[in-house]
Design a protein around this motif. Structure first.
Motif, mmCIF file in Angstrom:
data_model
loop_
_atom_site.group_PDB
_atom_site.id
_atom_site.type_symbol
_atom_site.label_atom_id
_atom_site.label_comp_id
_atom_site.label_asym_id
_atom_site.label_seq_id
_atom_site.Cartn_x
_atom_site.Cartn_y
_atom_site.Cartn_z
ATOM 1 N N TRP A 149 80.229 9.631 79.668
ATOM 2 C CA TRP A 149 79.031 9.713 78.835
ATOM 3 C C TRP A 149 79.379 10.251 77.454
ATOM 4 O O TRP A 149 80.359 10.981 77.295
ATOM 5 N N LEU A 150 78.538 9.956 76.487
ATOM 6 C CA LEU A 150 78.594 10.671 75.227
ATOM 7 C C LEU A 150 78.097 12.085 75.496
ATOM 8 O O LEU A 150 77.127 12.272 76.226
ATOM 9 N N PRO A 151 78.739 13.105 74.928
ATOM 10 C CA PRO A 151 78.254 14.466 75.157
ATOM 11 C C PRO A 151 76.868 14.658 74.551
ATOM 12 O O PRO A 151 76.532 14.057 73.536
ATOM 13 N N GLY A 152 76.077 15.488 75.197
ATOM 14 C CA GLY A 152 74.742 15.755 74.686
ATOM 15 C C GLY A 152 73.854 16.360 75.736
ATOM 16 O O GLY A 152 74.287 16.674 76.838
ATOM 17 N N GLY A 153 72.593 16.505 75.383
ATOM 18 C CA GLY A 153 71.633 17.096 76.308
ATOM 19 C C GLY A 153 70.295 17.272 75.636
ATOM 20 O O GLY A 153 70.029 16.697 74.577
ATOM 21 N N GLY A 154 69.472 18.108 76.222
ATOM 22 C CA GLY A 154 68.113 18.311 75.747
ATOM 23 C C GLY A 154 68.034 19.235 74.550
ATOM 24 O O GLY A 154 68.861 20.128 74.374
ATOM 25 N N VAL A 155 67.014 18.990 73.734
ATOM 26 C CA VAL A 155 66.710 19.854 72.590
ATOM 27 C C VAL A 155 65.809 20.969 73.105
ATOM 28 O O VAL A 155 64.772 20.707 73.706
ATOM 29 N N ASP A 156 66.213 22.198 72.899
ATOM 30 C CA ASP A 156 65.440 23.348 73.361
ATOM 31 C C ASP A 156 64.240 23.596 72.451
ATOM 32 O O ASP A 156 64.258 23.246 71.259
ATOM 33 N N ARG A 157 63.218 24.204 73.004
ATOM 34 C CA ARG A 157 62.027 24.561 72.228
ATOM 35 C C ARG A 157 62.456 25.427 71.038
ATOM 36 O O ARG A 157 63.219 26.380 71.186
ATOM 37 N N GLY A 158 61.983 25.063 69.845
ATOM 38 C CA GLY A 158 62.300 25.808 68.636
ATOM 39 C C GLY A 158 63.644 25.467 68.016
ATOM 40 O O GLY A 158 64.016 26.020 66.987
ATOM 41 N N GLU A 159 64.373 24.530 68.596
ATOM 42 C CA GLU A 159 65.701 24.149 68.117
ATOM 43 C C GLU A 159 65.606 22.837 67.346
ATOM 44 O O GLU A 159 64.869 21.932 67.731
ATOM 45 N N THR A 160 66.351 22.721 66.249
ATOM 46 C CA THR A 160 66.395 21.447 65.534
ATOM 47 C C THR A 160 67.325 20.499 66.280
ATOM 48 O O THR A 160 68.175 20.925 67.073
ATOM 49 N N THR A 161 67.167 19.211 66.016
ATOM 50 C CA THR A 161 68.039 18.239 66.670
ATOM 51 C C THR A 161 69.482 18.406 66.199
ATOM 52 O O THR A 161 70.410 18.238 66.984
ATOM 53 N N HIS A 162 69.666 18.747 64.916
ATOM 54 C CA HIS A 162 71.020 18.991 64.413
ATOM 55 C C HIS A 162 71.662 20.165 65.148
ATOM 56 O O HIS A 162 72.818 20.096 65.557
ATOM 57 N N ALA A 163 70.907 21.246 65.299
ATOM 58 C CA ALA A 163 71.432 22.416 66.010
ATOM 59 C C ALA A 163 71.725 22.069 67.468
ATOM 60 O O ALA A 163 72.725 22.536 68.036
ATOM 61 N N ALA A 164 70.876 21.235 68.079
ATOM 62 C CA ALA A 164 71.076 20.866 69.480
ATOM 63 C C ALA A 164 72.360 20.072 69.674
ATOM 64 O O ALA A 164 73.124 20.336 70.605
ATOM 65 N N VAL A 165 72.617 19.094 68.814
ATOM 66 C CA VAL A 165 73.833 18.293 68.997
ATOM 67 C C VAL A 165 75.077 19.142 68.718
ATOM 68 O O VAL A 165 76.085 19.011 69.419
ATOM 69 N N ILE A 166 75.013 20.036 67.756
ATOM 70 C CA ILE A 166 76.140 20.932 67.490
ATOM 71 C C ILE A 166 76.386 21.831 68.707
ATOM 72 O O ILE A 166 77.524 22.021 69.139
ATOM 73 N N ARG A 167 75.304 22.377 69.278
ATOM 74 C CA ARG A 167 75.418 23.246 70.456
ATOM 75 C C ARG A 167 75.984 22.478 71.645
ATOM 76 O O ARG A 167 76.901 22.948 72.323
ATOM 77 N N GLU A 168 75.443 21.304 71.904
ATOM 78 C CA GLU A 168 75.891 20.518 73.060
ATOM 79 C C GLU A 168 77.361 20.117 72.948
ATOM 80 O O GLU A 168 78.096 20.172 73.936
ATOM 81 N N LEU A 169 77.796 19.707 71.764
ATOM 82 C CA LEU A 169 79.207 19.347 71.578
ATOM 83 C C LEU A 169 80.114 20.553 71.828
ATOM 84 O O LEU A 169 81.176 20.430 72.433
ATOM 85 N N ARG A 170 79.691 21.720 71.369
ATOM 86 C CA ARG A 170 80.466 22.952 71.575
ATOM 87 C C ARG A 170 80.509 23.312 73.052
ATOM 88 O O ARG A 170 81.568 23.604 73.605
ATOM 89 N N GLU A 171 79.339 23.306 73.701
ATOM 90 C CA GLU A 171 79.276 23.695 75.109
ATOM 91 C C GLU A 171 80.065 22.744 76.005
ATOM 92 O O GLU A 171 80.864 23.186 76.831
ATOM 93 N N GLU A 172 79.822 21.452 75.854
ATOM 94 C CA GLU A 172 80.378 20.476 76.780
ATOM 95 C C GLU A 172 81.829 20.111 76.506
ATOM 96 O O GLU A 172 82.556 19.778 77.435
ATOM 97 N N ALA A 173 82.249 20.146 75.245
ATOM 98 C CA ALA A 173 83.574 19.617 74.920
ATOM 99 C C ALA A 173 84.433 20.528 74.063
ATOM 100 O O ALA A 173 85.585 20.202 73.802
#
Length: 157
Positions: free
Chosen positions: A53-77
């Motif tokens: 899969w491409l890394p990623g996941g859900g956008v948390d409440r109060g989180e921007t989509t940019h912040a979410a993709v940065i967080r998911e890439l860091r967490e997962e990979a």
């Protein structure tokens, strides 16, 4: 590789979807396309799903989509963004989960570090977009074909 999490995922999915629907009317997810200097893309294998899969996941409440993709890439990979991710496309994931939407971002400037998520990702790998592993998911193949000019964009995931 089949793990106990992979085997129970079909049974836990309805519970997850029910909780998601109760806790929010519409869901929003992100996927990140990290491209290295050799033109390869980063894919992940989850411990609870089949395929790459491409890394990623859900956008948390109060989180921007940019912040979410940065967080998911860091967490997962273990990808640490050193530049801004660029929004490439938005997709409806209605067929899989009503009310769900997925945004796809590209990241070309990053450094690698240790993953911060443990237990979720079984494996990471770098692949040429025209030489993906046989078990790359259909959505992963479709998005990469769109990004690398082999297919017209599809608004559906």
């Amino acid at each position: 590789m089949t793990t106990w999490r992979t085997r129970i995922e079909p049974f836990t999915r309805p519970l997850f979807f029910a909780w998601s629907r109760l806790s929010r009317g519409m869901t929003l997810g992100v996927r990140g396309v990290a491209v290295d200097a050799e033109g390869r893309v980063l894919l992940v294998k989850h411990t609870y799903l089949h395929g790459w899969w491409l890394p990623g996941g859900g956008v948390d409440r109060g989180e921007t989509t940019h912040a979410a993709v940065i967080r998911e890439l860091r967490e997962e990979a273990g990808v640490i963004a050193t530049g801004e991710p660029r929004l490439l496309s938005a997709h409806s994931n209605e067929a899989f989960f009503p009310g769900d939407h997925v945004l796809v971002f590209r990241l070309d400037a990053f450094e690698m570090a240790e993953r911060t998520s443990h237990g979720e990702i079984a494996e990471i790998g770098w692949f040429h977009p025209h030489a993906l592993p046989a078990d790359a998911t259909r959505a992963t193949r479709d998005r990469l074909a769109e990004i690398f000019g082999d297919a017209a964009p599809d608004p559906n995931w």
